[in-house]
Design an enzyme around this catalytic site. Structure first.
Site, PDB file in Angstrom:
ATOM      1  N   SER A 164       1.717  -9.647  -0.816  1.00 44.05           N
ATOM      2  CA  SER A 164       1.300  -8.238  -0.770  1.00 44.05           C
ATOM      3  C   SER A 164       1.458  -7.620   0.609  1.00 44.05           C
ATOM      4  CB  SER A 164      -0.142  -8.097  -1.253  1.00 44.05           C
ATOM      5  OG  SER A 164      -1.009  -8.892  -0.470  1.00 44.05           O
ATOM      6  N   LYS A 189       0.806  -1.220   0.000  1.00 46.59           N
ATOM      7  CA  LYS A 189       0.000   0.000   0.000  1.00 46.59           C
ATOM      8  C   LYS A 189       0.843   1.276   0.000  1.00 46.59           C
ATOM      9  CE  LYS A 189      -4.125  -1.973   0.043  1.00 46.59           C
ATOM     10  NZ  LYS A 189      -5.123  -1.775  -1.005  1.00 46.59           N
ATOM     11  N   GLU A 245      -9.635   6.399   3.040  1.00 43.72           N
ATOM     12  CA  GLU A 245     -10.441   5.339   3.633  1.00 43.72           C
ATOM     13  C   GLU A 245      -9.520   4.143   3.860  1.00 43.72           C
ATOM     14  OE1 GLU A 245      -9.974   5.434   0.403  1.00 43.72           O
ATOM     15  OE2 GLU A 245      -9.463   3.325   0.123  1.00 43.72           O
TER      16      GLU A 245
HETATM   17  C1  PLP Z   1      -1.884  -7.005   2.289  1.00 46.86           C
HETATM   18  C2  PLP Z   1      -3.009  -6.665   1.382  1.00 46.86           C
HETATM   19  N1  PLP Z   1      -3.099  -7.291   0.197  1.00 46.86           N
HETATM   20  C3  PLP Z   1      -4.112  -7.020  -0.660  1.00 46.86           C
HETATM   21  C4  PLP Z   1      -5.096  -6.097  -0.332  1.00 46.86           C
HETATM   22  C5  PLP Z   1      -6.220  -5.891  -1.291  1.00 46.86           C
HETATM   23  O1  PLP Z   1      -6.261  -4.621  -1.873  1.00 46.86           O
HETATM   24  P1  PLP Z   1      -5.890  -4.445  -3.381  1.00 46.86           P
HETATM   25  O2  PLP Z   1      -6.709  -5.407  -4.154  1.00 46.86           O
HETATM   26  O3  PLP Z   1      -6.187  -3.037  -3.697  1.00 46.86           O
HETATM   27  O4  PLP Z   1      -4.438  -4.749  -3.510  1.00 46.86           O
HETATM   28  C6  PLP Z   1      -5.042  -5.409   0.897  1.00 46.86           C
HETATM   29  C7  PLP Z   1      -6.049  -4.409   1.254  1.00 46.86           C
HETATM   30  O5  PLP Z   1      -6.094  -3.872   2.317  1.00 46.86           O
HETATM   31  C8  PLP Z   1      -3.967  -5.703   1.775  1.00 46.86           C
HETATM   32  O6  PLP Z   1      -3.853  -5.096   2.957  1.00 46.86           O
END
Ligand code: PLP
Length: 424
Positions: free
Chosen positions: A391, A98, A120
């Protein structure tokens, strides 16, 4: 490290549409703000006016810790008889991908002369990243967060607060991400003159989906050259979990032109893929697989909605995937067949959480664990070399994992009896 600049957005049409999706479905009051943002995005990000990109990448490297490693997962590679490489966004400052977007947008707000940030958050990862970026760049910051999410992501609420952000609980609806986005849009409509809304995914009205993808594209631009350096070739498949879709779009962008690289967006299958239309509940967040076309949060995209167009309640064990919409560009890529939309359920995600923790010494976010659940299920069909984006890290999820593991029969979980009732 600086990316090459290009003066137009190659993926979106001039009006910010991606095929039938995208657009700017917003109240009249927000149009001046979107036009101002479009202009700033083009000048600073696409045309690199005032060397914006140099400052962005310098801060991402020094403050954020980029580049993140691409690591061979030794145990998983043996288990699946496939080379598995991990793009370690969990090692980015804040513990998730993020920050790439949050830092980009807060910096852009500075270049635009704004003096207040709002955002948000669902899982709290985007809120935390925005609070960190705002503290780093000395901007006051307010984060809207649903009450349900506040209760299941308490460590992140605390992190936002100690980084100096004000956290505004949202009590409408189910108190999750959808309501938090609506509330932040309301604030923005009343404060556009001095405030920038740092949206947390590739959702919302144009130019947000393009801009957030551009800030997150650093993930795949690094991964593409790292995988070639380490293995001498491109991967057969790239896997990433999808909520709104910023992790997927960031993980896929540099591979979009590589036709032989298969791209998999793994959504949350929740507890079931079936929906209860009468109750307005979809016990999943598998928007790409099960949703229909509609308008949410300023964009035409795929949504979980009933036959009257009412948005349904979504569900996932992971707060960050628990969203009834998805980014318009990802929806278009899935329709075209360039991206394969898929999903795994809560149980598979929890199993994958424990597997990655035990086998590789990496505690993933529950969002991330979905991608590894899919890897486990489809191991024979993904080719010989697979890149999975980690992620985020799972520290924020430990309480949820104790609770949810106790409720189910998760065969590969360690004995959790000592922690019955939580960590304290
Ligand atoms: C670690 C992590 N991966 C994935 C996501 C999913 O969001 P996005 O699809 O925008 O990557 C989030 C959302 O909070 C997250 O914290």
């Amino acid at each position: 490290m600086t990316d090459a600049t290009h003066s137009d957005d190659e993926n979106a049409a001039d009006d910010g549409s991606f095929g039938r999706y995208g657009g700017q479905y917003v109240p009249e009051a927000l149009m001046p703000a979107l036009e101002e943002l479009e202009d700033a995005y083009r000048r600073y990000v696409l045309e690199n006016e005032d060397d914006f990109l140099e400052e962005f990448h310098r801060r991402l490297d020094d403050f954020g810790g980029r580049p993140t490693p691409l690591q061979r997962a030794d145990r998983l590679s043996g288990r699946y008889d496939t080379e598995v490489y991990l793009k370690r966004e969990d090692l980015l400052h804040g513990g998730a991908h993020k920050l790439n977007n949050a830092l980009g947008q807060v910096l852009l707000a500075k270049y635009m002369g704004k003096d207040r940030i709002i955002a948000e958050t669902g899982a709290g990862q985007h809120g935390t990243a925005t609070a960190m970026a705002a503290a780093h760049l000395d901007m006051p910051c307010t984060i809207y967060m649903g009450e349900t999410d506040i209760n299941r992501q308490r460590p992140n609420v605390f992190r936002m607060k100690i980084n100096g952000a004000e956290v505004q609980p949202v009590t409408t609806g189910r108190g999750t991400l959808k309501e938090a986005i609506s509330e932040t849009m309301r604030d923005w409509a009343a404060t556009v003159e001095d405030t920038h809304y740092v949206i947390g995914s590739v959702v919302g009205p144009h130019p947000f989906p393009s801009m957030v993808r551009e800030f997150q594209a650093v993930i795949s631009r690094e991964a593409r050259s790292q995988v070639q350096e380490k293995t001498g070739r491109l991967p057969d498949a790239v896997l990433a979990c999808a909520g709104g879709g910023s992790n997927t779009m960031g993980s896929f962008e540099a591979f979009l032109g590589d036709e032989d690289v298969d791209l998999y967006a793994v959504e949350a299958g929740g507890s079931s893929l079936s929906v209860d239309e009468e109750a307005g509940v979809a016990p999943n967040s598998a928007t790409l697989s099960t949703g229909g076309e509609g308008v949410l949060h300023g964009a035409r995209t795929k949504l979980l909605q009933d036959r009257h167009g009412q948005i349904m309640e979504s569900h996932s064990v992971s707060a960050g995937l628990d969203y009834a919409g998805v980014g318009p560009e990802l929806a278009a890529l899935a329709d075209e067949g360039r991206v394969t939309a898929t999903n795994v359920d809560d149980d598979a995600a929890l199993e994958a959480f424990h597997r990655l923790s035990t086998d590789e010494g990496i505690i993933p976010a529950l969002e991330t664990a979905h991608a590894f659940g899919y890897l486990e299920q489809q191991r024979d069909d993904l080719g010989d070399l697979v890149v999975v984006t980690v992620s985020g890290r799972g520290d924020k999820d430990l309480e949820t994992v104790i609770e949810e593991t106790e409720k189910r029969d998760i065969g590969n979980a360690p004995d959790m009896s000592l922690f019955s009732g939580g960590l304290r």
